[in-house]
Write a protein that holds these residues in place. Structure first.
Motif, PDB file in Angstrom:
ATOM      1  N   PRO A 134       0.386  -9.162   6.126  1.00 43.08           N
ATOM      2  CA  PRO A 134       1.530  -9.150   7.038  1.00 43.08           C
ATOM      3  C   PRO A 134       2.146 -10.552   7.110  1.00 43.08           C
ATOM      4  O   PRO A 134       1.430 -11.540   7.313  1.00 43.08           O
ATOM      5  N   LYS A 137       1.256 -12.921   9.779  1.00 41.16           N
ATOM      6  CA  LYS A 137      -0.112 -13.434   9.797  1.00 41.16           C
ATOM      7  C   LYS A 137      -0.356 -14.490   8.718  1.00 41.16           C
ATOM      8  O   LYS A 137      -1.498 -14.773   8.360  1.00 41.16           O
ATOM      9  N   TYR A 141      -3.896 -16.161   7.631  1.00 39.74           N
ATOM     10  CA  TYR A 141      -4.402 -15.975   6.273  1.00 39.74           C
ATOM     11  C   TYR A 141      -4.700 -17.329   5.633  1.00 39.74           C
ATOM     12  O   TYR A 141      -5.741 -17.497   4.983  1.00 39.74           O
ATOM     13  N   GLU A 183       3.732  -2.662   2.591  1.00 38.17           N
ATOM     14  CA  GLU A 183       4.552  -2.022   3.605  1.00 38.17           C
ATOM     15  C   GLU A 183       5.633  -2.990   4.083  1.00 38.17           C
ATOM     16  O   GLU A 183       5.597  -4.196   3.770  1.00 38.17           O
ATOM     17  N   GLU A 186       5.297  -6.972   4.976  1.00 38.50           N
ATOM     18  CA  GLU A 186       4.145  -7.561   4.290  1.00 38.50           C
ATOM     19  C   GLU A 186       4.600  -8.402   3.093  1.00 38.50           C
ATOM     20  O   GLU A 186       5.595  -8.086   2.443  1.00 38.50           O
ATOM     21  N   GLU A 218     -12.105 -10.557  12.239  1.00 42.05           N
ATOM     22  CA  GLU A 218     -10.973  -9.720  11.850  1.00 42.05           C
ATOM     23  C   GLU A 218     -10.228 -10.355  10.684  1.00 42.05           C
ATOM     24  O   GLU A 218      -9.827 -11.522  10.748  1.00 42.05           O
ATOM     25  N   PHE A 221      -5.472  -9.102   6.874  1.00 43.40           N
ATOM     26  CA  PHE A 221      -4.854  -8.289   5.821  1.00 43.40           C
ATOM     27  C   PHE A 221      -5.645  -6.996   5.712  1.00 43.40           C
ATOM     28  O   PHE A 221      -6.754  -6.870   6.260  1.00 43.40           O
ATOM     29  N   ASP A 222      -5.092  -6.027   4.993  1.00 41.07           N
ATOM     30  CA  ASP A 222      -5.757  -4.748   4.785  1.00 41.07           C
ATOM     31  C   ASP A 222      -6.593  -4.821   3.510  1.00 41.07           C
ATOM     32  O   ASP A 222      -6.064  -4.713   2.393  1.00 41.07           O
ATOM     33  N   GLY A 223      -7.900  -5.013   3.690  1.00 45.92           N
ATOM     34  CA  GLY A 223      -8.779  -5.153   2.540  1.00 45.92           C
ATOM     35  C   GLY A 223      -8.866  -3.915   1.673  1.00 45.92           C
ATOM     36  O   GLY A 223      -9.229  -4.002   0.491  1.00 45.92           O
ATOM     37  N   LYS A 224      -8.505  -2.763   2.215  1.00 43.34           N
ATOM     38  CA  LYS A 224      -8.576  -1.530   1.435  1.00 43.34           C
ATOM     39  C   LYS A 224      -7.511  -1.491   0.345  1.00 43.34           C
ATOM     40  O   LYS A 224      -7.643  -0.750  -0.631  1.00 43.34           O
ATOM     41  N   ARG A 225      -6.441  -2.266   0.524  1.00 40.88           N
ATOM     42  CA  ARG A 225      -5.374  -2.292  -0.486  1.00 40.88           C
ATOM     43  C   ARG A 225      -5.412  -3.538  -1.354  1.00 40.88           C
ATOM     44  O   ARG A 225      -4.621  -3.679  -2.285  1.00 40.88           O
TER      45      ARG A 225
END
Length: 240
Positions: A134, A137, A141, A183, A186, A218, A221-225
């Motif tokens: 994002p 963020k 990061y 998204e 991002e 936390e 970022f989205d670690g799944k992507r």
């Protein structure tokens, strides 16, 4: 700071030698244009992801290997001038007509370096990463990336680079944004960790996985992507 032009492309596995020759012949021209370092790395340890991964990013087929490569420039102005020259140089047109891979599925983008930490040793193996973050963020990061870079160096990394998307175009077939299913709001981070060899990298990751200091934190970022992979350098104009 160093400006990165990052690439990911699918290359027929049987054409590895031809790809190396093509890149080696192009390297002096890129140096002439202002590239201070050119690295080409051949896929070696590329995990399959549930949502994203390197093969999916470039729609690689079973008979293709993913190449992770980058140019380093002293700044964006040099990179922009180089790209302008490439568009008009007849040598580049000739090389484009003889590329030993499908250029339509190659992804490319320009990235501003936000972390560049150097350790001791000579690069001999590379971990490459592509991460959706994002934009709001970015500071969080950067803080996390600097902390991780310190850990990597303690475990033997030669260099850690994190670069924030600056000029990442939409592609007709593939691109960095689609690669991580980015998204709205991002940005894309292109990063690499260079190790002296695969053995040092594997030992470092075993220790990282056993380290509990990051548990409960936390991630910004989205670690799944996010996706990553291990690569063996086949060309490095830094002479290493």
């Amino acid at each position: 700071m160093t400006y990165i032009e990052g690439f990911v492309c699918p290359v027929p596995t049987a054409s590895k030698n031809e790809y190396h020759r093509h890149a080696s012949e192009a390297a002096p021209i890129f140096k002439e244009f202002g590239v201070t370092r050119m690295v080409e790395s051949w896929g070696d340890d590329i995990p399959k992801g549930k949502l994203t991964d390197f093969p999916g990013a470039v729609q690689a087929t079973d008979d293709e290997t993913v190449v992770f490569s980058w140019f380093e420039y002293p700044d964006k102005a040099t990179r922009d001038a180089a790209n302008a020259r490439m568009m008009s140089d007849p040598r580049m047109k000739a090389m484009g007509e003889s590329m030993p891979f499908d250029g339509k599925r190659m992804i490319v983008g320009g990235f501003d370096t936000i972390v560049d930490e150097r350790g001791e040793g000579t690069p001999g193996y590379t971990d490459g990463y592509v991460v959706p973050v994002p934009t709001v963020k970015k500071d969080a990061y950067c803080e996390m990336a600097r902390e991780m870079a310190g850990k990597f160096k303690e475990l033997g990394a030669v260099r850690v680079v994190e670069a924030w998307s600056d000029d990442v175009p939409d592609g007709k077939v593939t691109d960095f944004k689609r690669a991580v299913k980015a998204e709205d709001g991002e940005s894309v981070v292109y990063s690499y960790v260079e190790w002296p060899d695969k053995e040092t990298r594997d030992a470092a990751w075993a220790k990282m996985m056993a380290d509990t200091s990051m548990e409960g934190k936390e991630m910004p970022f989205d670690g799944k992507r996010m996706f990553w992979g291990g690569f063996r350098p086949i060309l490095d104009t830094a002479g290493r």
